[in-house]
Design a protein around this motif. Structure first.
Motif, PDB file in Angstrom:
ATOM      1  N   UNK A 119      58.421  -9.255  24.039  1.00 14.79           N
ATOM      2  CA  UNK A 119      57.918  -7.907  23.792  1.00 14.79           C
ATOM      3  C   UNK A 119      56.790  -7.531  24.754  1.00 14.79           C
ATOM      4  N   UNK A 120      55.850  -8.447  24.984  1.00 13.57           N
ATOM      5  CA  UNK A 120      54.732  -8.146  25.874  1.00 13.57           C
ATOM      6  C   UNK A 120      55.183  -8.063  27.327  1.00 13.57           C
ATOM      7  N   UNK A 121      56.064  -8.946  27.742  1.00  9.86           N
ATOM      8  CA  UNK A 121      56.560  -8.912  29.118  1.00  9.86           C
ATOM      9  C   UNK A 121      57.269  -7.588  29.406  1.00  9.86           C
ATOM     10  N   UNK A 122      58.099  -7.138  28.471  1.00 11.13           N
ATOM     11  CA  UNK A 122      58.799  -5.869  28.642  1.00 11.13           C
ATOM     12  C   UNK A 122      57.819  -4.699  28.653  1.00 11.13           C
ATOM     13  N   UNK A 123      56.864  -4.717  27.735  1.00  9.66           N
ATOM     14  CA  UNK A 123      55.885  -3.632  27.634  1.00  9.66           C
ATOM     15  C   UNK A 123      55.130  -3.467  28.946  1.00  9.66           C
ATOM     16  N   UNK A 124      54.633  -4.561  29.504  1.00  7.71           N
ATOM     17  CA  UNK A 124      53.792  -4.448  30.689  1.00  7.71           C
ATOM     18  C   UNK A 124      54.597  -4.227  31.966  1.00  7.71           C
ATOM     19  N   UNK A 125      55.815  -4.752  32.032  1.00  6.96           N
ATOM     20  CA  UNK A 125      56.626  -4.441  33.202  1.00  6.96           C
ATOM     21  C   UNK A 125      56.950  -2.952  33.227  1.00  6.96           C
ATOM     22  N   UNK A 126      57.266  -2.378  32.080  1.00  6.92           N
ATOM     23  CA  UNK A 126      57.479  -0.933  32.002  1.00  6.92           C
ATOM     24  C   UNK A 126      56.227  -0.170  32.413  1.00  6.92           C
ATOM     25  N   UNK A 127      55.074  -0.583  31.898  1.00  5.47           N
ATOM     26  CA  UNK A 127      53.821   0.107  32.213  1.00  5.47           C
ATOM     27  C   UNK A 127      53.502   0.038  33.695  1.00  5.47           C
TER      28      UNK A 127
ATOM     29  N   UNK B 148      64.409  -4.662  31.197  1.00  3.32           N
ATOM     30  CA  UNK B 148      64.710  -6.006  30.703  1.00  3.32           C
ATOM     31  C   UNK B 148      65.730  -6.706  31.600  1.00  3.32           C
ATOM     32  N   UNK B 149      66.677  -5.937  32.087  1.00  3.95           N
ATOM     33  CA  UNK B 149      67.707  -6.497  32.968  1.00  3.95           C
ATOM     34  C   UNK B 149      67.082  -6.977  34.276  1.00  3.95           C
ATOM     35  N   UNK B 150      66.135  -6.197  34.804  1.00  5.36           N
ATOM     36  CA  UNK B 150      65.426  -6.598  36.023  1.00  5.36           C
ATOM     37  C   UNK B 150      64.692  -7.920  35.794  1.00  5.36           C
ATOM     38  N   UNK B 151      63.992  -8.034  34.669  1.00  8.42           N
ATOM     39  CA  UNK B 151      63.288  -9.286  34.371  1.00  8.42           C
ATOM     40  C   UNK B 151      64.281 -10.442  34.254  1.00  8.42           C
ATOM     41  N   UNK B 152      65.409 -10.193  33.588  1.00 14.91           N
ATOM     42  CA  UNK B 152      66.437 -11.221  33.458  1.00 14.91           C
ATOM     43  C   UNK B 152      66.978 -11.638  34.818  1.00 14.91           C
ATOM     44  N   UNK B 153      67.266 -10.672  35.667  1.00 13.37           N
ATOM     45  CA  UNK B 153      67.790 -10.986  36.993  1.00 13.37           C
ATOM     46  C   UNK B 153      66.820 -11.850  37.789  1.00 13.37           C
ATOM     47  N   UNK B 154      65.543 -11.518  37.736  1.00 11.62           N
ATOM     48  CA  UNK B 154      64.540 -12.211  38.545  1.00 11.62           C
ATOM     49  C   UNK B 154      64.204 -13.586  37.975  1.00 11.62           C
ATOM     50  N   UNK B 155      64.047 -13.684  36.653  1.00 21.02           N
ATOM     51  CA  UNK B 155      63.541 -14.919  36.060  1.00 21.02           C
ATOM     52  C   UNK B 155      64.608 -15.798  35.418  1.00 21.02           C
ATOM     53  N   UNK B 156      65.736 -15.202  35.052  1.00 25.30           N
ATOM     54  CA  UNK B 156      66.781 -15.956  34.356  1.00 25.30           C
ATOM     55  C   UNK B 156      66.675 -15.922  32.852  1.00 25.30           C
ATOM     56  N   UNK B 157      65.613 -15.299  32.334  1.00 24.82           N
ATOM     57  CA  UNK B 157      65.442 -15.184  30.888  1.00 24.82           C
ATOM     58  C   UNK B 157      65.121 -13.734  30.530  1.00 24.82           C
ATOM     59  N   UNK B 158      65.479 -13.330  29.316  1.00 26.05           N
ATOM     60  CA  UNK B 158      65.127 -11.993  28.860  1.00 26.05           C
ATOM     61  C   UNK B 158      63.639 -11.935  28.534  1.00 26.05           C
TER      62      UNK B 158
END
Length: 260
Positions: A53-61, A40-50
């Motif tokens: 649920x689906x974004x986190x699920x698929x980035x992990x996958x 989630x932190x990586x997504x926040x760093x890159x996009x500026x937003x947390x």
């Protein structure tokens, strides 16, 4: 000498003062540490937003799917470098990352750009995805033979990682225009190139993540991030059970000199 644009001296990622560190508008110590997972932190760093649920699920996958695939060239480079310079873990990891180009680990980025171009073409022209897929494959093959995201040297019957990711995307209802375009491209292959090819993981990853709103410019960074974990693991094993010089010796034995 002035080179490039120099009229926007700002960053929106991080700042700090004597008492605090702020990352993307959040207090690092009070709001993030111990309260957010690294993906989630990586997504926040890159996009500026947390992520949702689906974004986190698929980035992990995706990170799990892409991190490890055996003794691929980047791993071989890292292990042989570490064997020769065991005091420089960072050098060995860097050696592995430096080889991540258009053939190895960079093809998801290339595929993502191609699919995004096709989706934009469909939006601007108003044509159906089937027609857009056919003409864009023909356009692509004027400069590059291989259509990105299709075919695999080992998984000739279909990349199991791609199949699972797409299955989950369909099940969770996140497959959108980029996944649909990728599938239209696959369907057009027999007519345009004369053969059917399976979808590989470098088709599934960008099409799903682009549909989820991940930035096109950051696609290659996903492969780099997760491959670091693999390289650290391989270098750790290299320290305990070295095979770097075995690989180096096997390479030397496999090549014959044919010079003067």
């Amino acid at each position: 000498m002035r080179i490039g644009k120099q009229d926007a001296p700002y960053t929106a990622i991080c700042t700090s003062d004597a008492d605090s560190i702020t990352v993307r508008g959040h207090d690092l110590v009070g709001e993030l540490m111990g309260q957010i997972d690294f993906t989630s932190y990586f997504w926040l760093l890159v996009t500026g937003t947390k992520p949702d649920e689906d974004q986190l699920f698929f980035l992990n996958a995706v990170l799990v799917a892409l991190a490890e695939h055996g003794l691929v060239p980047s791993v071989a480079a890292a292990r042989m470098t570490y064997a020769a310079a065991p005091e420089a873990l960072q050098g060995a990891v860097a050696a592995g990352l430096l080889g991540c180009g258009s053939v190895v680990l960079g093809s998801a980025e290339i595929a993502g750009k191609f699919y995004a171009e096709c989706v934009a073409d469909a939006r601007e022209s108003g044509d159906g995805f089937e027609a857009v897929a056919r003409r864009n494959i023909e356009r692509w093959r004027t400069h590059t033979k291989a259509v990105p995201g299709f075919g695999h040297p080992q998984h000739s019957g279909g990349d199991p990682r791609a199949g699972r990711l797409l299955e989950m995307a369909d099940d969770r209802g996140v497959s959108g225009k980029h996944v649909a375009m990728m599938r239209a491209l696959k369907a057009a292959l027999p007519e345009t190139i004369g053969r059917n090819l399976p979808i590989n993981v470098n088709a599934a990853i960008p099409s799903i993540l682009l549909d989820l709103g991940f930035p096109l410019a950051a696609l290659k960074g996903i492969g780099l991030l997760c491959r670091i974990a693999s390289l650290v693991a391989h270098c750790t094993e290299e320290a305990e059970r070295p095979i770097g010089f075995i690989m180096s010796g096997a390479a030397a034995a496999a090549i014959e000199y044919d010079g003067p």
